[in-house]
Design an enzyme around this catalytic site. Structure first.
Site, PDB file in Angstrom:
ATOM      1  N   GLN A   1       1.031  -1.439  -0.473  1.00 24.24           N
ATOM      2  CA  GLN A   1      -0.150   0.184   0.112  1.00 24.24           C
ATOM      3  C   GLN A   1       0.584   1.475  -0.100  1.00 24.24           C
ATOM      4  OE1 GLN A   1      -3.430  -0.643   0.707  1.00 24.24           O
ATOM      5  NE2 GLN A   1      -2.382  -2.503   0.026  1.00 24.24           N
TER       6      GLN A   1
ATOM      7  N   ARG B   1      -5.187   4.492   3.900  1.00 19.10           N
ATOM      8  CA  ARG B   1      -3.894   5.636   2.932  1.00 19.10           C
ATOM      9  C   ARG B   1      -4.349   4.365   1.198  1.00 19.10           C
ATOM     10  NH1 ARG B   1       0.404   2.755   5.546  1.00 19.10           N
ATOM     11  NH2 ARG B   1       1.520   1.049   4.026  1.00 19.10           N
TER      12      ARG B   1
ATOM     13  N   ALA C   1     -11.978   2.987   3.677  1.00 16.63           N
ATOM     14  CA  ALA C   1     -11.216   2.363   3.004  1.00 16.63           C
ATOM     15  C   ALA C   1      -9.888   2.871   1.737  1.00 16.63           C
ATOM     16  CB  ALA C   1     -11.545   0.807   2.409  1.00 16.63           C
ATOM     17  N   HIS C   2      -9.369   2.029   1.087  1.00 14.65           N
ATOM     18  CA  HIS C   2      -7.876   2.508   0.434  1.00 14.65           C
ATOM     19  C   HIS C   2      -8.637   3.130  -0.866  1.00 14.65           C
ATOM     20  CE1 HIS C   2      -6.836  -1.911  -0.385  1.00 14.65           C
ATOM     21  NE2 HIS C   2      -8.042  -1.710  -0.993  1.00 14.65           N
ATOM     22  N   ASN C   3      -8.055   4.385  -1.240  1.00 16.33           N
ATOM     23  CA  ASN C   3      -7.968   4.539  -2.757  1.00 16.33           C
ATOM     24  C   ASN C   3      -9.979   5.171  -2.995  1.00 16.33           C
ATOM     25  OD1 ASN C   3      -5.758   3.885  -3.545  1.00 16.33           O
ATOM     26  ND2 ASN C   3      -6.683   1.675  -4.223  1.00 16.33           N
TER      27      ASN C   3
END
Length: 357
Positions: free
Chosen positions: A215, A235, A256-258
Site C-alpha cells: 500500500q 491510505r 478504505a483505500h483509494n
C-alpha cells in the site's frame, strides 16, 4: 442542566446585534436592547437564552416558550408568545448555529487538554521536523522525522504524527490521534482517537495463503474537513485516498483505500466505504450504511440510513434500502412487505384471533 461548568455564559449581546450577526429580522424593535447570554432547547429556554423553531412540529413548545428570543420562519412568527422576541430567519437552525458560535464559542472549538502554548517538554519532536511559529504540541505527543506542521495548529496530548506527514495551518489534531502517510490542508479538525494513513486492507491469495499487497498511496485531506472520533481512513494502495474540501465525517466511520470523497459531503456515524469507491460533491450518507467498492455516487445524492449501496447511484437522487434503490420504490416495497407480514390493519394472524398481547 449544568452547562456553566464547561461552557460559561456570554457576558451579553443585544438582540439587535445578534439578529444582524445571524441575518435574521427582529420583528419587534422594542426588544433590540434585550441581552442574551446563551442558547437552550426550545422546551426549557428561559431568560437570557435564545432557541429556535423551524417547523410546526415545534408549535406546542413554541407557544409556551419563555425564551428571551426564538429564531422562527415567517409562518411561525405569529405563534411566538407575547414577551418573547421573534427573530425571523429563512433557516432558523442555521441562524441558531451562528448565534451559538457567537454566544458559546468554546462549544465549537476542539478541546485543549492544557492551556500551554508552544512545545511541551514531554513531547518528542524529531530534530528534522519543521514546525512554523505558533504550533502547539502537547504533552506526550510524537512528531516524526521530516514532518511539517503549519502555524496555529495544535497537536494534542499523546497524538502521533508520522514521518513526512504534512499538516497545514490552524488545524487541530485531537488527543490519541495517529496520522501517517498523509497530506492535510488548513483548518482541519481531527477528533480524538482517529486513525489516518495506516495501510489499507489488501491481500492476494497464494498457494501458501494470503500475501499482503503493498500500500504505497497517501491520504490527502483538503481544507476545512472535520473527522470524527475513532474514524479510520486508510491510505491508498497505488493511488491516493482523498477527502474533499469542507466534507464532514462523523465518528466511527471506515474509509478504505483509494476512496475519493468530494467537497462538502456528509458521512454519518458507522458508515463503511469499501475500497476505490467514488463519492461526489454534496453527498449525504446516513448512519450505518454500507457502500460497495469500485462504485460511484453522484453529486448531491442522498443515501438513507441503514442502506446497502451495491451499484452506481446517479446524481441528485434519494435512495434507501438493501440493496439501495430509489426512495419511492424502497418505501413501496417496505409497505408491501409490512402488509404481507401484518395485514392491512397492522395486526398479525395471532392478533386477529385474539391471541396477541
Amino acid at each position: 442542566m449544568d452547562t456553566i461548568r464547561f461552557f460559561p455564559p456570554h457576558e451579553g449581546m443585544s438582540l439587535s446585534d445578534l439578529s444582524g450577526l445571524c441575518g435574521a429580522e427582529l420583528v419587534n424593535p422594542d426588544f433590540g436592547d434585550r441581552q442574551v447570554t446563551g442558547i437552550a432547547p426550545l422546551s426549557r429556554a428561559g431568560a437570557g437564552e435564545v432557541a429556535f423553531a423551524s417547523s410546526r412540529v415545534a408549535l406546542p413548545d413554541l407557544k409556551k416558550s419563555r425564551a428571551a428570543a426564538v429564531f422562527v420562519t415567517s409562518r411561525l412568527a405569529a405563534d411566538v408568545p407575547d414577551g418573547v422576541a421573534a427573530l425571523i430567519a429563512a433557516a432558523p437552525q442555521l441562524a441558531f448555529a451562528l448565534a451559538g458560535a457567537a454566544l458559546v464559542p468554546a462549544s465549537v472549538q476542539p478541546l485543549r487538554l492544557t492551556g500551554a502554548a508552544g512545545i511541551s517538554e514531554s513531547a518528542s519532536v524529531d530534530p528534522s521536523a519543521r514546525l512554523e511559529d505558533g504550533v502547539t504540541v502537547e504533552a506526550g505527543a510524537v512528531i516524526g522525522a521530516g514532518a511539517e506542521i503549519g502555524a496555529g495548529s495544535v497537536i494534542s496530548a499523546s497524538a502521533a504524527i508520522g514521518p513526512g506527514t504534512r499538516i497545514g495551518r490552524n488545524c487541530h489534531v485531537g488527543h490519541g490521534v495517529t496520522i501517517q502517510h498523509a497530506l492535510i490542508g488548513n483548518n482541519v479538525i481531527i477528533h480524538p482517537g482517529a486513525r489516518i494513513g495506516q495501510d489499507g486492507f489488501g491481500y492476494a491469495p497464494g498457494p501458501r495463503g494470503l500475501v499482503k499487497i503493498p500500500q504505497i498511496g497517501r491520504v490527502i485531506i483538503q481544507d476545512h474537513v472535520e473527522i470524527g472520533a475513532n474514524t479510520t481512513i486508510d491510505r491508498g494502495a497505488l493511488d491516493d485516498t482523498e477527502i474533499g474540501e469542507g466534507t464532514k465525517i462523523d465518528n466511527l466511520v471506515q474509509i478504505a483505500h483509494n476512496v475519493r470523497i468530494g467537497r462538502h459531503s456528509v458521512i454519518v456515524s458507522q458508515v463503511g466505504i469499501a475500497g476505490s469507491a467514488t463519492i461526489g460533491n454534496g453527498v449525504m450518507i446516513g448512519g450505518a450504511s454500507a457502500i460497495n467498492g469500485h462504485i460511484s455516487i453522484g453529486d448531491g445524492a442522498q443515501i438513507a440510513a441503514f442502506s446497502g449501496v451495491a451499484g452506481d447511484v446517479p446524481a441528485g437522487v434519494r435512495w434507501g434500502g438493501v440493496p439501495a434503490r430509489p426512495m419511492l420504490g424502497f418505501l413501496r416495497d417496505a409497505a408491501a412487505a409490512n402488509e404481507r407480514a401484518f395485514g392491512k390493519a397492522g395486526k398479525t394472524d395471532k392478533d386477529k384471533r385474539g391471541g396477541g398481547q
